[in-house]
Design an enzyme around this catalytic site. Structure first.
Site, PDB file in Angstrom:
ATOM      1  N   TYR A  51       4.826 -21.018 -23.552  1.00  0.00           N
ATOM      2  CA  TYR A  51       4.335 -21.888 -22.576  1.00  0.00           C
ATOM      3  C   TYR A  51       2.925 -21.731 -22.697  1.00  0.00           C
ATOM      4  O   TYR A  51       2.111 -22.916 -22.330  1.00  0.00           O
ATOM      5  CB  TYR A  51       4.947 -21.427 -21.231  1.00  0.00           C
ATOM      6  CG  TYR A  51       6.392 -21.662 -20.839  1.00  0.00           C
ATOM      7  CD1 TYR A  51       7.092 -22.359 -21.640  1.00  0.00           C
ATOM      8  CD2 TYR A  51       6.776 -21.378 -19.616  1.00  0.00           C
ATOM      9  CE1 TYR A  51       8.605 -22.397 -21.475  1.00  0.00           C
ATOM     10  CE2 TYR A  51       8.039 -21.602 -19.284  1.00  0.00           C
ATOM     11  CZ  TYR A  51       8.881 -21.912 -20.174  1.00  0.00           C
ATOM     12  OH  TYR A  51      10.424 -22.205 -19.867  1.00  0.00           O
ATOM     13  N   HIS A 109      14.750 -16.794 -25.734  1.00  0.00           N
ATOM     14  CA  HIS A 109      14.179 -18.109 -25.226  1.00  0.00           C
ATOM     15  C   HIS A 109      15.331 -18.921 -25.731  1.00  0.00           C
ATOM     16  O   HIS A 109      15.977 -19.903 -25.060  1.00  0.00           O
ATOM     17  CB  HIS A 109      13.019 -18.450 -25.577  1.00  0.00           C
ATOM     18  CG  HIS A 109      12.320 -19.525 -24.732  1.00  0.00           C
ATOM     19  ND1 HIS A 109      11.002 -19.762 -24.472  1.00  0.00           N
ATOM     20  CD2 HIS A 109      13.042 -20.670 -24.151  1.00  0.00           C
ATOM     21  CE1 HIS A 109      10.761 -20.753 -23.869  1.00  0.00           C
ATOM     22  NE2 HIS A 109      12.128 -21.327 -23.588  1.00  0.00           N
TER      23      HIS A 109
HETATM   24  N1  LIG Z   1      14.511 -21.505 -20.973  1.00  0.00           N
HETATM   25  C1  LIG Z   1      14.175 -22.800 -21.151  1.00  0.00           C
HETATM   26  O1  LIG Z   1      14.599 -23.198 -22.571  1.00  0.00           O
HETATM   27  C2  LIG Z   1      13.708 -23.693 -20.544  1.00  0.00           C
HETATM   28  C3  LIG Z   1      13.610 -25.053 -20.718  1.00  0.00           C
HETATM   29  C4  LIG Z   1      12.954 -26.144 -19.655  1.00  0.00           C
HETATM   30  C5  LIG Z   1      12.573 -25.574 -18.466  1.00  0.00           C
HETATM   31  N2  LIG Z   1      12.661 -24.192 -18.476  1.00  0.00           N
HETATM   32  C6  LIG Z   1      12.056 -23.725 -17.025  1.00  0.00           C
HETATM   33  O2  LIG Z   1      12.415 -24.216 -15.935  1.00  0.00           O
HETATM   34  C7  LIG Z   1      11.399 -24.724 -15.087  1.00  0.00           C
HETATM   35  C8  LIG Z   1      11.813 -26.305 -14.348  1.00  0.00           C
HETATM   36  O3  LIG Z   1      12.063 -27.018 -15.384  1.00  0.00           O
HETATM   37  P1  LIG Z   1      11.358 -28.354 -15.828  1.00  0.00           P
HETATM   38  O4  LIG Z   1      10.005 -28.145 -15.391  1.00  0.00           O
HETATM   39  O5  LIG Z   1      12.013 -28.719 -16.935  1.00  0.00           O
HETATM   40  O6  LIG Z   1      12.132 -29.334 -14.643  1.00  0.00           O
HETATM   41  P2  LIG Z   1      12.175 -29.744 -12.969  1.00  0.00           P
HETATM   42  O7  LIG Z   1      11.771 -28.436 -12.470  1.00  0.00           O
HETATM   43  O8  LIG Z   1      13.424 -30.168 -12.691  1.00  0.00           O
HETATM   44  O9  LIG Z   1      11.303 -30.844 -12.887  1.00  0.00           O
HETATM   45  C9  LIG Z   1       9.900 -30.708 -12.755  1.00  0.00           C
HETATM   46  C10 LIG Z   1       9.166 -32.077 -12.789  1.00  0.00           C
HETATM   47  O10 LIG Z   1       9.816 -32.950 -11.537  1.00  0.00           O
HETATM   48  C11 LIG Z   1       8.869 -32.822 -10.503  1.00  0.00           C
HETATM   49  N3  LIG Z   1       9.573 -32.570  -9.162  1.00  0.00           N
HETATM   50  C12 LIG Z   1       9.298 -31.106  -8.942  1.00  0.00           C
HETATM   51  N4  LIG Z   1       9.903 -31.239  -7.641  1.00  0.00           N
HETATM   52  C13 LIG Z   1      10.451 -32.334  -7.342  1.00  0.00           C
HETATM   53  C14 LIG Z   1      11.036 -32.995  -6.259  1.00  0.00           C
HETATM   54  N5  LIG Z   1      11.337 -32.201  -5.146  1.00  0.00           N
HETATM   55  N6  LIG Z   1      11.176 -34.400  -6.222  1.00  0.00           N
HETATM   56  C15 LIG Z   1      10.990 -35.076  -7.235  1.00  0.00           C
HETATM   57  N7  LIG Z   1      10.054 -34.553  -8.362  1.00  0.00           N
HETATM   58  C16 LIG Z   1      10.102 -33.280  -8.369  1.00  0.00           C
HETATM   59  C17 LIG Z   1       7.738 -32.217 -11.077  1.00  0.00           C
HETATM   60  O11 LIG Z   1       6.415 -32.878 -10.545  1.00  0.00           O
HETATM   61  P3  LIG Z   1       4.997 -32.311 -10.091  1.00  0.00           P
HETATM   62  O12 LIG Z   1       4.878 -30.904 -10.719  1.00  0.00           O
HETATM   63  O13 LIG Z   1       4.041 -33.314 -10.317  1.00  0.00           O
HETATM   64  O14 LIG Z   1       5.509 -32.073  -8.730  1.00  0.00           O
HETATM   65  C18 LIG Z   1       7.864 -32.205 -12.575  1.00  0.00           C
HETATM   66  O15 LIG Z   1       7.291 -33.169 -13.250  1.00  0.00           O
HETATM   67  C19 LIG Z   1      10.325 -24.882 -16.111  1.00  0.00           C
HETATM   68  O16 LIG Z   1       9.017 -25.172 -15.661  1.00  0.00           O
HETATM   69  C20 LIG Z   1      10.581 -23.850 -17.077  1.00  0.00           C
HETATM   70  O17 LIG Z   1       9.769 -22.421 -16.399  1.00  0.00           O
HETATM   71  C21 LIG Z   1      13.155 -23.199 -19.107  1.00  0.00           C
END
Ligand SMILES: NC(=O)c1ccc[n+]([C@@H]2O[C@H](COP(=O)([O-])OP(=O)(O)OC[C@H]3O[C@@H](n4cnc5c(N)ncnc54)[C@H](OP(=O)(O)O)[C@@H]3O)[C@@H](O)[C@H]2O)c1
Length: 277
Positions: A51, A109
């Site tokens: 990240y 990861h």
């Molecule tokens: N292990 C892996 O390979 C892997 C892969 C992907 C992700 N991850 C981890 O998982 C975390 C979360 O996954 P992600 O960021 O892919 O997806 P997510 O949390 O499902 O979605 C984040 C996005 O949705 C928006 N959002 C957040 N809360 C919301 C709500 N209540 N209503 C509407 N929109 C909302 C955010 O916008 P704003 O920020 O503008 O509010 C952002 O654009 C990552 O940050 C990372 O730490 C791990």
């Protein structure tokens, strides 16, 4: 009073079931988001070597004023470190960037085709024995490989982190995690905001006076052995997501959400494994 998040407890880890995702935030924005999330009550923060924000996450942790022992910090070593020696060296660099003496959870990861699983598990076991990580696990492992990691009994796998939301089920992986008492940490838990456009999710949200994001998170948190790590840049949205711990869905809601098509994988890079392997 900051909101209290329920804990997942096993012999291998005790993890707040709602955590805070930090990808793709960087630098000052990331530090400020981590600080405000902790101020609101988040105690579980998710980052990774890849990240590029570990220094900012570490700074946010320290600036929060909350004792390190009260926080649950996860990091992950990228898939281009397929053996124990390179994994160990990369993890030491994570600790240096985070500027913390230990992490609460250290994950592989992604599995690489070159992964020398036993060698990496041995490195994880040593890191655990030295107290540099309190728990270890894997991310993005399909079931057969997860089984191999657990059954090797080299390192006590505490967690599987995978994509999991109302549009992507993980029944087989979840059943295995429940049987083995692993925590399944759901990433992309609000489907990157796509829940806002879904008629079923928005109907259930209106019924409870909640938001679509809260419904999506409450659905996950209603499952045994599941944690979720939504990312949200603004304090308002961080607070919105945190409040999902107070929402309980009824059987009818859960059945309607379970019936949604579960084939929308949003994170599927070229190096991803065969998911049904
Ligand atoms: N292990 C892996 O390979 C892997 C892969 C992907 C992700 N991850 C981890 O998982 C975390 C979360 O996954 P992600 O960021 O892919 O997806 P997510 O949390 O499902 O979605 C984040 C996005 O949705 C928006 N959002 C957040 N809360 C919301 C709500 N209540 N209503 C509407 N929109 C909302 C955010 O916008 P704003 O920020 O503008 O509010 C952002 O654009 C990552 O940050 C990372 O730490 C791990």
């Amino acid at each position: 009073m900051p909101m209290q998040v329920p804990l997942f407890r096993s012999a291998r880890t005790v993890m707040p079931r709602l955590g805070f995702g930090t990808w793709p935030m960087q630098g000052a924005e990331c530090q400020a988001a981590v600080e405000s999330a902790i101020g609101l009550g988040y105690r579980h923060i998710d980052t990774a070597e890849m990240y590029g924000n570990e220094a900012a996450v570490g700074a946010g942790l320290r600036a929060s004023g909350v004792a390190r022992e009260a926080l649950y910090l996860t990091t992950k070593v990228w898939w281009d470190k397929p053996d124990g020696a390179s994994f160990r060296a990369a993890f030491e660099a994570c600790l240096a960037r985070l500027a913390t003496p230990y992490v609460d959870l250290l994950l592989v990861h992604w599995p690489s085709p070159q992964l020398r699983l036993e060698s990496v598990l041995e490195a994880q076991a040593k890191i655990l024995a030295e107290g540099l990580a309190k728990a270890v696990g894997v991310a993005n492992f399909p079931l057969a490989l997860l089984r191999r990691a657990v059954e090797a009994k080299i390192a006590p796998i505490a967690c599987l982190q995978v994509e999991h939301h109302v549009f992507l089920g993980q029944q087989k992986l979840l059943a295995y995690c429940q049987a083995q008492d692993l925590v399944l940490t759901s990433y992309t838990p609000v489907a990157k905001g796509a829940v806002l456009q879904d008629a079923t999710v928005t109907r259930i949200a209106a019924k409870h006076g909640a938001t679509p994001g809260q419904v999506a998170l409450a659905w996950l948190l209603g499952m045994a052995n599941v944690a979720a790590i939504p990312k949200a840049a603004s304090p308002a949205r961080q607070a919105e997501n945190l409040k999902s711990v107070e929402l309980t869905l009824d059987e009818e809601d859960r059945a309607a959400l379970a019936a949604l098509p579960k084939n929308r994988r949003m994170v599927n890079p070229g190096f991803a494994p065969q998911w049904d392997g």
